[in-house]
Scaffold this active site. Structure first.
Site, PDB file in Angstrom:
ATOM      1  CD  GLU A  90      -3.257  -1.279  -0.389  1.00 42.74           C
ATOM      2  OE1 GLU A  90      -3.343   0.245  -0.011  1.00 42.74           O
ATOM      3  OE2 GLU A  90      -3.212  -2.182  -0.208  1.00 42.74           O
TER       4      GLU A  90
ATOM      5  CB  SER B  39     -45.602 -23.063  49.543  1.00 41.88           C
ATOM      6  OG  SER B  39     -47.496 -24.078  50.130  1.00 41.88           O
TER       7      SER B  39
END
Length: 889
Positions: A86, A496
Site C-alpha cells: 500500500e 407456598s
C-alpha cells in the site's frame, strides 16, 4: 536564453496561480474539514463485548466487528506486507506521495481513466474516517488536506496503528484484528504468511477481493502482495513459493462466543444502554464482565432445559411439528393434527426419487424448507423421518447427516391427550412416527432421542446472598424462541414460597419454632361475598396440633392462615415488605398467607437471600465491572453488603419498602463508589438489616426440615419435608428450602440456599389459565435410568407440584454449583439457645428418648413448663406397623 526566461516566467505564473487556486479551494472546503481536535482524539467504533466473571465471551453487540490491536501486538510480517503493498515510502513522505501522484497523473493523461490510485496510508485512513470511496476530484483534495492535518498532529506510528484498527476489510470487519477473526477464527499472531498476505491485500477493494466472496480474485491479489514482499526483500523465495501454493482456508467465523447465555447478555446490554445510550454502548469498546461464572451459568441453563424436557416427556408426545405430505386421515402416527406442507395428494411410485417409503414428487427443496421452518432451539433440532422400522426409525437433518433413533430413545412417547391425560404406551415405532414426519431430536447421555419443543416455560435465578451478585439467570427454554425473560419480567403467584416470610413475621410477634398450632380444616362464612372460605392442605390431610417447624416442613396451608390471623393482616403485609416485595403486589386478604400474590423469581430469590445472609436486604446486580478495549477498568461495582460488624448502626426492625429506604441516595452513594479513581480503597456500603439475625436463623432452621427426612421411622416419629429430595440427592446438611405450588398447579416453585448461595426455580405455562396437570406413571422413564429418575420418585405420578416440577432444576444446578464446596451452614447467632423439648407438645421434657428433640429458641422465649408424663405421646407404643428407615434426625 529568451525561451528559458519565458518558460521560467510561465512557471512562476503557473505556480502562483496554482497556489491561489489551492488556497481558494482550501478556504472553500475548510468548513467541511474535521477539526484538529477530532483528529487528536480519534476513537474507534468498537463493539461492546460481554463476558462471564471468569472471562468467557457470551455476546457481542455492535454492527462493526473490531478487535483493536497495538502496533507492538501486530506481527512484523503483516506490517511489512501492508507497507510493501500500500505505501512503501510511508515513513519517508509527509502524508502525500509526490512520486505516486506523478505516476497516477501520467497514467490519467495517457489512458484518460482514473485507474491508478496514489493514496498513502495516511490518505486511506483520512478517507476511512471522514470521507467516502467515490472517485471525485473534490474528495481527493479533501483527502489530501486531511492527510496533511493528520501528519502534523500525529506521529507515523500513531497513524499506522489507527490504520491497522480502522481500515474496512469486508464482512463488517474493521481493522486487521477483526479480519483475522472473521476470516480465519484466529488472532493476528496465529496467522501464517499466506493468510497475512490475503489480509494485506484487502484494503484496495474488500468487497471483491476477500477470500470468502471471491476466492479467485483473492488468490491473485495474494500473489501480488507476496511479489511485493519478495521484491522488497521481506521474504525469501522459499517462503514465497510455499505461501503462493497454499490453499484458501478462509471461511466466515462469527464472534468467538464461548458460552451462549442470551438472557444474561440481554439484561447486561439493556443496562449498558440505559447507562450510556445505545450508540455509545455499542461502539464505545466496552468490555463488560458479568457477576455470573461460566460453569454456574451453564449449569443453570442445562438444569432448566433438562427439567422442562422431563416435564414434557411425562405428559406425552404431541406429534410431529410438520409433515412433508398429508396422510389420508390428516393425522400423524400419534393421532395429533399436524401441518401439511403439500397442497395436493401424492402417490407412491415404483422408483422413488429419494427414499423407499417416500412419494416421488417430494423434492430436496421441500425437505430443506420444512427443516428450516421448524428451526433449532435449546437442546433440540429438526430432522425428517426417512424410514420407520419396528422399533427404530431413521432421520436426516438439514446438512444431510442421517441418524437412527433406537427404541430406548422413543419409548417414552405416549400420545398427549391433555395436560392431565396421556394415551397408551407405544409398542412399535410406527405408533409414534411415520415417514415424512418432521420431528425434533436431541442427544442425552450419548444417545439420540425423539424430542419436542417444550410448551411449558421455566425460569431460574441464583445469587450470592452476601452481596446480591447474580451467579446465574435463565429466563426460559430458549431466548431465540422467546425473548421474554421470565426470571425478571414474569410476575406469577408464588404459592407456598411465601410461607417462610409469613413464619418470619410470626416469630417477630411472639411465636417460636416450637409453638403448637392446630392443623385442622377452616370453614368460615364470608358475609361480603356470600361464600364460605375453606382453605385446604395439599394433600388434604390434617395432623391436629402441630409444631411450627413441622408445619412449615410439611407446608401446612391452614397453619399459615392461622399464623396470619394471630399476627394480623396489616402486620403480615408490613413484614413481607421487609423482604423487598412490592406492597402494590401483595394482596390485602388472608390468601396472602398461601401465596396468592404475584412476584418475579428475581424478587423471590432476593427475599430468600435475607434469610440466608442473616437478615440483610441486598440489591441483585448483574455487572461486576466495565473495562475499555485495552482492558483498563473504568469502574467496578461496589454493592451493598450483608455484614454484621459494618451494619451495627443500620439494623432496623421497621418494614422496608419504598418509603423506608432512600433508594436514590443509596444508588447515588453506590455510583460514587463505582466511579472512584482506581486504586482508592472502596468503602463498604452496608445493606440494611430488615430482620434480626436470630429471626433469620430460626426461619432457616425450619426450612432445613423442609428438605430432608426427619425423626425416626423405626420409632414412628419419622416424617419428610415437601422438598426431601434435596438433601436425599445432594447429601448435604447445610441446605434449606421451600416448595411452592399454587391453586390448580398453575405455578410450581422451589427456593433454597446455604449460607453462600441462594437459588429459585419456577415452572409454569405462559398462558396463566393453563394448569401443569397430572402425569400417569411412565415405566420406561422410571425403569431405564433409576440412578437418574429414581430420585424423582412419585414425581412421575400424579399432580405436578413445586417438588416434582421445579425442584429437580434446583437440584441439578446445585449438584454442579456445590460440587467440591465445603458445607456452609448458617452460624448460630448470639442469644440463641438450644433446649430439649417434647416432640408433640413443644414443652420442656426430662426424657432423652425418641419422644424428644433439641430445639432452638431466642433467649427468653424458650418454654418454661415441663410436659407431664401422662401427656407424653409415644408413637412407638402404637400398634401401627413401623418402617425400618435409618434415623436421620
Amino acid at each position: 536564453m529568451k525561451y528559458i526566461k519565458t518558460l521560467l516566467k510561465l512557471g512562476i505564473i503557473a505556480g502562483l496561480l496554482g497556489s491561489i487556486v489551492l488556497t481558494g479551494i482550501y478556504f472553500y472546503i475548510k468548513p467541511d474539514l474535521p477539526s484538529v481536535a477530532i483528529l487528536k482524539d480519534v476513537r474507534l467504533q468498537t463493539p461492546m463485548r460481554i463476558y462471564t466473571h471468569d472471562g468467557k465471551l457470551i455476546s457481542q453487540y455492535g454492527v462493526k466487528r473490531r478487535i483493536p490491536v497495538t502496533l507492538d501486538e501486530t506481527p512484523d510480517l503483516l506490517k511489512k506486507a501492508i507497507l510493501a503493498t500500500e505505501d512503501n515510502r510511508f515513513y519517508d513522505h509527509f502524508g502525500i506521495d509526490p512520486i505516486g501522484i506523478t505516476r497516477a497523473f501520467i497514467n490519467l493523461v495517457i489512458t484518460g481513466e482514473k485507474s491508478q490510485g496514489a493514496s498513502t496510508l495516511t490518505q486511506q485512513l483520512a478517507r476511512g474516517f471522514f470521507l467516502t470511496r467515490e472517485k471525485t476530484y473534490i474528495r481527493k483534495i479533501k483527502e489530501v488536506f486531511i492527510a496533511l492535518h493528520m501528519e502534523a498532529e500525529l506521529s507515523k506510528d500513531e497513524i499506522f496503528e489507527l490504520y491497522l484498527n480502522k481500515i474496512e476489510l469486508g464482512h463488517r470487519s474493521f481493522g486487521f484484528g477483526a479480519a483475522a477473526q472473521v476470516y480465519y477464527g484466529k488472532k493476528l499472531n496465529e496467522l501464517n504468511l499466506a493468510q497475512i498476505a490475503t489480509l494485506a491485500g484487502l484494503p484496495q477493494a474488500p468487497s471483491v477481493l476477500n477470500p470468502i466472496s471471491r476466492p479467485d480474485r483473492s488468490l491473485e491479489r495474494r500473489r501480488i502482495v507476496l511479489l511485493r514482499m519478495l521484491d522488497e526483500g521481506y521474504i525469501t523465495r522459499q517462503q514465497f513459493d510455499e505461501a503462493l501454493n497454499s490453499p484458501v482456508t478462509a471461511k466466515k467465523h462469527g464472534a468467538e462466543i464461548e458460552l451462549d447465555a442470551p438472557y444474561l447478555a440481554d439484561l447486561i446490554y439493556n443496562e449498558m444502554v440505559e447507562l450510556y445510550g445505545k450508540e455509545e454502548a455499542e461502539t464505545g469498546g466496552y468490555q463488560v464482565y458479568a457477576t455470573a461464572d461460566s460453569h454456574m451459568q451453564q449449569a443453570a441453563q442445562r438444569a432448566v432445559k433438562q427439567n422442562l424436557h422431563d416435564y414434557d416427556e411425562r405428559h406425552g408426545y404431541r406429534g410431529p411439528v410438520a409433515r412433508l405430505w398429508p396422510e389420508e386421515d390428516g393425522k400423524s402416527a400419534s393421532g395429533n393434527a399436524t401441518t401439511e406442507l403439500t397442497d395436493s395428494s401424492v402417490t407412491l411410485c415404483d422408483t422413488p426419487a429419494m427414499y423407499a417409503d417416500w412419494p416421488c414428487d417430494i423434492t430436496e427443496e421441500q425437505v430443506m424448507m420444512a427443516l428450516d421452518n421448524a428451526g433449532a432451539y435449546g437442546f433440540v433440532f429438526p430432522v425428517a423421518v426417512t424410514a420407520v422400522e419396528e422399533q427404530r426409525f431413521v432421520t436426516r437433518d438439514v446438512t444431510g447427516i442421517e441418524r437412527a433413533i433406537e427404541w430406548e430413545g422413543m419409548d417414552w412417547a405416549r400420545p398427549y391427550i391433555s395436560d392431565s391425560r396421556q394415551g397408551e404406551p407405544p409398542k412399535t415405532a410406527s405408533d409414534i412416527v411415520s415417514p415424512g414426519d418432521v420431528v425434533y431430536i436431541r442427544e442425552m447421555d450419548g444417545q439420540w432421542r425423539l424430542a419436542q419443543l417444550p410448551d411449558v416455560a421455566g425460569a431460574f435465578v441464583a445469587l450470592d446472598p452476601k452481596n446480591g451478585a447474580v451467579q446465574a439467570i435463565v429466563g426460559g427454554y430458549s431466548f431465540y424462541q422467546s425473548q421474554f425473560n421470565r426470571a425478571t419480567q414474569a410476575k406469577r403467584q408464588v404459592g407456598s414460597n411465601i410461607k417462610p416470610f409469613v413464619y418470619s413475621g410470626a416469630l417477630e410477634h411472639g411465636y417460636t419454632v416450637a409453638s403448637v398450632i392446630n392443623d385442622a380444616p377452616i370453614n368460615e362464612w364470608d358475609q361480603a361475598t356470600g361464600v364460605a372460605w375453606r382453605p385446604q392442605n395439599s394433600p388434604a390431610e390434617y395432623d391436629g396440633p402441630i409444631r411450627m417447624r413441622v408445619a412449615l416442613g410439611k407446608s401446612k396451608n391452614v397453619v399459615s392462615v392461622r399464623l396470619l390471623r394471630g399476627v394480623g393482616l396489616d402486620n403480615t403485609i408490613e413484614h413481607l415488605t421487609r423482604f423487598g416485595l412490592d406492597r402494590a403486589d401483595i394482596h390485602r386478604d388472608e390468601t396472602v398467607s398461601l401465596g396468592s400474590s404475584s412476584h418475579t423469581p428475581l424478587e423471590i430469590v432476593r427475599g430468600m437471600a435475607v434469610i440466608a445472609n442473616g437478615g440483610y436486604l441486598i440489591e441483585p446486580y448483574f455487572i461486576d465491572r466495565v473495562s475499555n478495549e485495552f482492558g483498563e477498568v473504568l469502574w467496578k461495582h461496589n454493592p451493598v453488603v450483608a455484614c454484621g460488624e459494618c451494619n451495627k448502626d443500620t439494623e432496623t426492625t421497621t418494614p422496608v419498602n419504598e418509603e423506608d429506604i432512600d433508594i436514590e441516595a443509596l444508588l447515588a452513594a453506590e455510583l460514587n463508589q463505582q466511579m472512584a479513581p482506581q486504586g482508592e480503597e472502596e468503602e463498604v456500603i452496608p445493606a440494611p438489616q430488615v430482620i434480626s439475625s436470630q429471626n433469620a436463623f430460626l426461619v432457616a432452621e425450619m426450612m432445613r426440615t423442609a428438605v430432608r427426612y426427619n425423626g425416626s421411622y423405626s420409632k414412628k416419629t419419622g416424617w419428610q419435608g415437601t422438598g426431601w429430595r434435596a438433601s436425599n440427592i445432594l447429601g448435604r446438611e447445610d441446605l434449606a428450602g421451600k416448595t411452592g405450588t399454587t391453586n390448580d398447579s398453575r405455578d410450581a416453585w422451589f427456593s433454597g440456599f446455604n449460607r453462600n448461595l441462594v437459588a429459585t426455580a419456577w415452572v409454569g405455562f405462559d398462558d396463566m389459565s393453563r394448569q401443569l396437570g397430572r402425569a400417569a406413571y411412565n415405566r420406561p422413564l422410571a425403569a431405564r435410568n433409576p440412578e437418574r429418575f429414581g430420585w424423582i420418585g412419585n414425581a412421575l405420578v400424579g399432580a405436578e407440584s413445586g417438588a416434582n416440577a421445579a425442584q429437580p432444576a434446583w437440584i441439578r444446578f446445585m449438584q454442579v454449583a456445590l460440587d467440591g464446596e465445603p458445607e456452609a451452614p448458617m452460624p448460630v447467632p448470639d442469644d440463641i439457645v438450644r433446649v430439649r423439648i417434647d416432640r408433640t407438645s413443644g414443652k420442656l421434657t426430662r426424657r432423652t428418648d425418641h419422644t424428644t428433640l433439641f430445639e432452638y429458641f431466642l433467649r427468653g422465649t424458650e418454654p418454661t413448663v415441663y410436659v407431664l408424663e401422662d401427656d407424653i405421646d409415644d408413637p412407638a407404643q402404637q400398634d401401627e406397623e413401623s418402617v425400618d428407615v435409618e434415623e436421620i434426625f
